[in-house]
Design a protein around this motif. Structure first.
Motif, mmCIF file in Angstrom:
data_model
loop_
_atom_site.group_PDB
_atom_site.id
_atom_site.type_symbol
_atom_site.label_atom_id
_atom_site.label_comp_id
_atom_site.label_asym_id
_atom_site.label_seq_id
_atom_site.Cartn_x
_atom_site.Cartn_y
_atom_site.Cartn_z
ATOM 1 N N ALA A 1 45.417 81.958 24.379
ATOM 2 C CA ALA A 1 45.103 82.789 23.227
ATOM 3 C C ALA A 1 44.125 82.084 22.307
ATOM 4 N N ALA A 2 44.344 80.801 22.101
ATOM 5 C CA ALA A 2 43.439 80.054 21.232
ATOM 6 C C ALA A 2 42.078 79.870 21.865
ATOM 7 N N ALA A 3 42.055 79.639 23.180
ATOM 8 C CA ALA A 3 40.801 79.353 23.865
ATOM 9 C C ALA A 3 39.895 80.566 23.964
ATOM 10 N N LEU A 4 40.451 81.775 23.929
ATOM 11 C CA LEU A 4 39.645 82.976 24.087
ATOM 12 C C LEU A 4 38.533 83.044 23.055
ATOM 13 N N ASP B 1 44.166 92.770 21.350
ATOM 14 C CA ASP B 1 44.846 93.199 22.574
ATOM 15 C C ASP B 1 44.595 92.236 23.728
ATOM 16 N N VAL B 2 43.364 91.745 23.848
ATOM 17 C CA VAL B 2 43.038 90.842 24.950
ATOM 18 C C VAL B 2 43.781 89.516 24.801
ATOM 19 N N ALA C 1 40.603 85.363 33.299
ATOM 20 C CA ALA C 1 39.391 84.979 32.571
ATOM 21 C C ALA C 1 39.308 85.860 31.332
ATOM 22 N N ALA C 2 39.954 85.403 30.253
ATOM 23 C CA ALA C 2 40.105 86.247 29.075
ATOM 24 C C ALA C 2 38.751 86.642 28.482
ATOM 25 N N LEU D 1 37.549 90.531 27.734
ATOM 26 C CA LEU D 1 36.999 91.036 26.476
ATOM 27 C C LEU D 1 35.599 91.606 26.678
ATOM 28 N N ALA D 2 34.790 90.960 27.506
ATOM 29 C CA ALA D 2 33.457 91.489 27.810
ATOM 30 C C ALA D 2 33.554 92.873 28.440
#
Length: 267
Positions: free
Chosen positions: A9-12, A111-112, A156-157, A161-162
């Protein structure tokens, strides 16, 4: 497993170029999807098989134009991420505030992040290390701390998102749908160019992002948000401005372009 979920979550939204870091983003605290709606997405078929896909990376050398474009694509936070779609939409979205568009992008990002956390917290999840953590001497095109190196490659978060952003802009500007989806693929594949995720994880992420957007579009408050964002985007395109970065983007894509579908190592 909980620690890996928190790191994902943090890395996204980490590793971004905007001053102030992730903490500087004041966005929505809630997404569109409930935990129950996220559950089938988190357990989607294909994610586990993606985690065992071929171990190869796009043939993009550090310091090239496509490498620098991938570095720029690491900025996934709204409103700054909207600029990646300027050339596809022939406008300059950062010219002035677009609060409705920023809100929609922010809610999708929430959401992602929740999806990545739920996916990694699920018992029996299949994943593998990121490319730069798996291969000695391989450095990513963005900073990666010790904690960031421990985050697995799947899902691959950033690609999720992309994919969601691409579907959003396609809905907002149907006349440019092919162009914005192409941009979304480039953003997703930049995660592999940056050596942050394996290509199979990128493809799974892009597909998952489109499915997440489709689920979000069923929510009661989505239509009103979409109408407000569409008005903002129409006004932005009517301003008649173009991004000076488009020439550099075209040059970078000529060096290496994201494939149209799941490729093999020789692509």
């Amino acid at each position: 497993m909980r620690r890996a979920a928190a790191l994902a979550a943090a890395a996204l939204l980490a590793g971004c170029a905007t001053p102030g870091g992730v903490g500087a983003l004041a966005g929505p605290s809630e997404g569109y999807l409930t935990p129950g709606m996220l559950e089938p997405l988190a357990n989607a078929a294909g994610l586990s098989s993606a985690a065992s896909g071929p171990a190869w990376l796009p043939p993009v050398a550090p310091g090239t134009d496509r490498w620098w474009m991938a570095t720029a694509h690491a900025e996934l936070r709204p409103p700054w991420a909207a600029q990646h779609f300027d050339c596809a939409l022939d406008t300059r979205l950062a010219e002035r505030p677009r609060p409705a568009l920023t809100r929609m992008m922010g809610r999708l990002a929430v959401d992602v992040v929740a999806l990545a956390r739920q996916r990694l917290a699920h018992a029996g999840v299949v994943s593998r290390p990121r490319p730069f953590a798996a291969l000695d001497g391989l450095e990513p095109c963005e900073r990666a701390s010790g904690a960031g190196r421990a985050v697995p490659s799947s899902p691959a978060a950033g690609a999720v998102l992309a994919g969601a952003y691409g579907e959003l802009f396609a809905k907002l500007a149907p006349d440019a749908a092919d162009a914005v989806r192409g941009t979304a693929r480039e953003i997703g594949w930049s995660r592999a160019v940056c050596r942050m995720n394996w290509p199979a994880d990128v493809e799974a992420g892009l597909e998952l992002g489109a499915r997440l957007f489709e689920a979000a579009a069923t929510r009661p408050d989505f239509a009103a948000d979409l109408a407000a964002a569409r008005d903002e985007l129409s006004a932005a395109r009517a301003e008649g401005l173009a991004s000076p970065a488009c020439a550099a983007e075209r040059r970078a894509r000529r060096q290496w372009r994201a494939p149209d579908g799941p490729p093999g190592p020789s692509s």
